[in-house]
Scaffold this motif. Structure first.
Motif, PDB file in Angstrom:
ATOM      1  N   UNK A  43       6.882   6.072   2.582  1.00 43.63           N
ATOM      2  CA  UNK A  43       8.018   5.741   1.715  1.00 43.63           C
ATOM      3  C   UNK A  43       8.601   6.996   1.099  1.00 43.63           C
ATOM      4  N   UNK A  44       9.826   6.883   0.631  1.00 44.12           N
ATOM      5  CA  UNK A  44      10.389   7.858  -0.305  1.00 44.12           C
ATOM      6  C   UNK A  44       9.792   7.522  -1.668  1.00 44.12           C
ATOM      7  N   UNK A  45       9.575   8.510  -2.538  1.00 41.97           N
ATOM      8  CA  UNK A  45       9.017   8.205  -3.857  1.00 41.97           C
ATOM      9  C   UNK A  45       9.818   7.153  -4.622  1.00 41.97           C
ATOM     10  N   UNK A  46       9.084   6.338  -5.372  1.00 38.53           N
ATOM     11  CA  UNK A  46       9.619   5.352  -6.305  1.00 38.53           C
ATOM     12  C   UNK A  46      10.406   4.241  -5.627  1.00 38.53           C
ATOM     13  N   UNK A  47       9.877   3.769  -4.507  1.00 35.85           N
ATOM     14  CA  UNK A  47      10.518   2.661  -3.790  1.00 35.85           C
ATOM     15  C   UNK A  47       9.592   1.446  -3.669  1.00 35.85           C
ATOM     16  N   UNK A  48       8.519   1.432  -4.447  1.00 33.04           N
ATOM     17  CA  UNK A  48       7.569   0.330  -4.373  1.00 33.04           C
ATOM     18  C   UNK A  48       6.308   0.691  -3.619  1.00 33.04           C
ATOM     19  N   UNK A  49       5.979   1.978  -3.572  1.00 28.55           N
ATOM     20  CA  UNK A  49       4.859   2.456  -2.770  1.00 28.55           C
ATOM     21  C   UNK A  49       3.530   1.870  -3.224  1.00 28.55           C
ATOM     22  N   UNK A  50       3.220   2.005  -4.503  1.00 27.75           N
ATOM     23  CA  UNK A  50       1.920   1.551  -4.995  1.00 27.75           C
ATOM     24  C   UNK A  50       1.772   0.042  -4.846  1.00 27.75           C
ATOM     25  N   UNK A  51       2.819  -0.686  -5.116  1.00 28.04           N
ATOM     26  CA  UNK A  51       2.829  -2.137  -4.944  1.00 28.04           C
ATOM     27  C   UNK A  51       2.524  -2.483  -3.487  1.00 28.04           C
ATOM     28  N   UNK A  52       3.178  -1.787  -2.571  1.00 26.86           N
ATOM     29  CA  UNK A  52       2.950  -2.025  -1.147  1.00 26.86           C
ATOM     30  C   UNK A  52       1.530  -1.643  -0.754  1.00 26.86           C
ATOM     31  N   UNK A  53       1.033  -0.532  -1.275  1.00 31.40           N
ATOM     32  CA  UNK A  53      -0.343  -0.117  -0.977  1.00 31.40           C
ATOM     33  C   UNK A  53      -1.338  -1.205  -1.361  1.00 31.40           C
ATOM     34  N   UNK A  54      -1.194  -1.736  -2.570  1.00 31.42           N
ATOM     35  CA  UNK A  54      -2.153  -2.743  -3.023  1.00 31.42           C
ATOM     36  C   UNK A  54      -2.060  -4.005  -2.163  1.00 31.42           C
ATOM     37  N   UNK A  55      -0.847  -4.403  -1.804  1.00 35.20           N
ATOM     38  CA  UNK A  55      -0.671  -5.562  -0.933  1.00 35.20           C
ATOM     39  C   UNK A  55      -1.348  -5.314   0.413  1.00 35.20           C
ATOM     40  N   UNK A  56      -1.076  -4.158   1.014  1.00 33.49           N
ATOM     41  CA  UNK A  56      -1.629  -3.830   2.329  1.00 33.49           C
ATOM     42  C   UNK A  56      -3.142  -3.726   2.271  1.00 33.49           C
ATOM     43  N   UNK A  57      -3.663  -3.097   1.223  1.00 33.33           N
ATOM     44  CA  UNK A  57      -5.113  -2.963   1.083  1.00 33.33           C
ATOM     45  C   UNK A  57      -5.783  -4.332   1.015  1.00 33.33           C
ATOM     46  N   UNK A  58      -5.248  -5.196   0.174  1.00 38.60           N
ATOM     47  CA  UNK A  58      -5.853  -6.520   0.008  1.00 38.60           C
ATOM     48  C   UNK A  58      -5.788  -7.322   1.305  1.00 38.60           C
TER      49      UNK A  58
ATOM     50  N   UNK B 296      -1.576 -17.492  -2.412  1.00 41.52           N
ATOM     51  CA  UNK B 296      -1.138 -17.714  -3.795  1.00 41.52           C
ATOM     52  C   UNK B 296      -1.915 -16.826  -4.760  1.00 41.52           C
ATOM     53  N   UNK B 297      -3.209 -16.668  -4.527  1.00 45.30           N
ATOM     54  CA  UNK B 297      -4.021 -15.785  -5.375  1.00 45.30           C
ATOM     55  C   UNK B 297      -3.568 -14.334  -5.230  1.00 45.30           C
ATOM     56  N   UNK B 298      -3.212 -13.958  -3.999  1.00 41.48           N
ATOM     57  CA  UNK B 298      -2.736 -12.595  -3.782  1.00 41.48           C
ATOM     58  C   UNK B 298      -1.389 -12.380  -4.468  1.00 41.48           C
ATOM     59  N   UNK B 299      -0.523 -13.373  -4.407  1.00 42.65           N
ATOM     60  CA  UNK B 299       0.759 -13.273  -5.102  1.00 42.65           C
ATOM     61  C   UNK B 299       0.553 -13.036  -6.595  1.00 42.65           C
ATOM     62  N   UNK B 300      -0.375 -13.757  -7.182  1.00 43.36           N
ATOM     63  CA  UNK B 300      -0.660 -13.591  -8.602  1.00 43.36           C
ATOM     64  C   UNK B 300      -1.204 -12.198  -8.886  1.00 43.36           C
ATOM     65  N   UNK B 301      -2.087 -11.745  -8.020  1.00 47.21           N
ATOM     66  CA  UNK B 301      -2.662 -10.403  -8.172  1.00 47.21           C
ATOM     67  C   UNK B 301      -1.590  -9.326  -8.093  1.00 47.21           C
ATOM     68  N   UNK B 302      -0.546  -9.561  -7.295  1.00 46.86           N
ATOM     69  CA  UNK B 302       0.498  -8.570  -7.064  1.00 46.86           C
ATOM     70  C   UNK B 302       1.698  -8.715  -7.999  1.00 46.86           C
ATOM     71  N   UNK B 303       1.627  -9.636  -8.952  1.00 50.08           N
ATOM     72  CA  UNK B 303       2.730  -9.778  -9.899  1.00 50.08           C
ATOM     73  C   UNK B 303       2.881  -8.488 -10.699  1.00 50.08           C
TER      74      UNK B 303
ATOM     75  N   UNK C  39      -9.614  -8.361   3.586  1.00 49.83           N
ATOM     76  CA  UNK C  39     -10.047  -9.734   3.317  1.00 49.83           C
ATOM     77  C   UNK C  39      -9.837 -10.152   1.864  1.00 49.83           C
ATOM     78  N   UNK C  40      -8.686  -9.742   1.310  1.00 49.33           N
ATOM     79  CA  UNK C  40      -8.294 -10.087  -0.066  1.00 49.33           C
ATOM     80  C   UNK C  40      -9.334  -9.612  -1.081  1.00 49.33           C
ATOM     81  N   UNK C  41      -9.834  -8.423  -0.855  1.00 51.32           N
ATOM     82  CA  UNK C  41     -10.814  -7.836  -1.759  1.00 51.32           C
ATOM     83  C   UNK C  41     -10.105  -7.195  -2.939  1.00 51.32           C
ATOM     84  N   UNK C  42     -10.199  -7.820  -4.100  1.00 55.58           N
ATOM     85  CA  UNK C  42      -9.619  -7.253  -5.310  1.00 55.58           C
ATOM     86  C   UNK C  42     -10.682  -6.358  -5.937  1.00 55.58           C
ATOM     87  N   UNK C  43     -10.401  -5.064  -5.986  1.00 55.25           N
ATOM     88  CA  UNK C  43     -11.399  -4.103  -6.406  1.00 55.25           C
ATOM     89  C   UNK C  43     -10.932  -3.295  -7.604  1.00 55.25           C
TER      90      UNK C  43
END
Length: 318
Positions: free
Chosen positions: A67-82, A255-262, A86-90
């Motif tokens: 990504x270019x900086x400040x385009x939702x990178x960290x949000x995307x990282x957490x989504x992709x990681x989870x 749905x749980x992942x959506x809540x985690x990513x709010x 296997x939806x591991x919230x760490x």
């Protein structure tokens, strides 16, 4: 498949760019360069790592968020990681499990020896830190396609690449506040906007960055998503990424992942908001169209004309 091009060796020192040097030069950043004929801007220290990045060993099992900086990178990282785990919230910090490939070249901490005792391994040598990650590796980079490791560009290796981009008006405002808080920018808002529109910020020009990945959009290992899509229909984006990563989860799990990513959950999650690394205001607003709170009508009109000029003849719409 698109024709493969080697890195253009053209490198230019930005000694004449007064505002960039005046308002961004610090103890850990002495100068800037333009790389390739697209004139991507990077700190001068990047030159010492350019060959290492070019020849970095990539694996088909790697997963990159680009990504270019400040385009939702960290949000995307957490989504992709989870999704990939296997939806591991760490509680493990994201910079440790999903590290930033070229963070070391961004900050020449050799000029600040007093900091070395405080720096973690991922900052001291981010390339080596990434190299040693357990597989499959999850890797963040802000490099445009043209500067990614050679094995990716040639198709010798085919890691999963997820590119996220955002409306440049919101991107520029978010980048401004980020640079004020984290990268020592001392200029005013208008100076920063001039630098953004002129392609004179680190990782700019923004249009060349976005277009570099769109040139590769037909590759099977490339997925392009937008910040705005994530805000308006996160579930659909999650399902799209699931399919891309060959994962399958139930509606209840999604749905749980959506809540985690709010946004509120992310902002209050110390494993992703860089609270432990001095990331003041790292997650600031998270609102589509928030640029209207900072930009004058004249500046908005200037951006709109710039968007037409840079993207008007492309499929990219904002």
């Amino acid at each position: 498949m698109a024709t493969i091009k080697k890195i253009d060796p053209q490198i230019t020192n930005l000694k004449s760019d007064e505002n960039l040097l005046k308002y961004f030069t610090s103890d850990f950043r002495k100068g800037y360069i333009e790389v390739t004929n697209k004139k991507f801007v990077l700190p001068q220290y990047y030159l010492e790592f350019m060959d290492k990045i070019e020849n970095f060993e990539v694996y088909d099992t790697d997963v990159f968020v680009v990504s270019h900086p400040k385009t939702g990178t960290t949000w995307t990282q957490e989504m992709v990681w989870c999704i990939g785990n296997n939806l591991k919230f760490t509680n493990v910090e994201i910079y440790k499990r999903f590290p930033f490939l070229e963070v070391t070249p961004l900050f020449d901490f050799r000029e600040c020896p007093e900091l070395f005792g405080e720096l973690s391994d991922h900052l001291l040598d981010s390339l080596e830190y990434v190299r040693k990650l357990p597989h499959p590796r999850y890797i963040k980079t802000h490099l445009p396609w043209d500067l990614l490791p050679k094995q990716i560009r040639t198709g010798e290796r085919n890691p999963k690449i997820i590119y996220v981009y955002r409306n440049p008006k919101d991107t520029s405002v978010s980048y401004y506040y980020h640079c004020r808080a984290v990268e020592g920018f001392t200029g005013d808002f208008n100076v920063f906007m001039d630098l953004f529109l002129g392609g004179r910020l680190t990782y700019g020009p923004f249009p060349a960055h976005v277009l570099s990945i769109f040139e590769q959009k037909n590759r099977e290992n490339v997925l392009i998503i937008t910040y705005e899509e994530m805000k308006s229909d996160l579930r659909s984006v999650i399902k799209n990424v699931m399919n891309f990563l060959s994962k399958n989860y139930s509606d209840e799990e999604i749905e749980k992942l959506e809540d985690h990513l709010s946004f509120e959950s992310m902002k209050n999650n110390n494993s992703v908001n860089y609270a432990n690394t001095g990331g003041k205001n790292f997650m600031r607003a998270g609102i589509v169209g928030s640029y209207k709170n900072d930009m004058t009508p004249e500046l908005i009109n200037r951006f709109d004309n710039w968007i037409v000029d840079k993207f008007g003849k492309t499929e990219i719409k904002f």
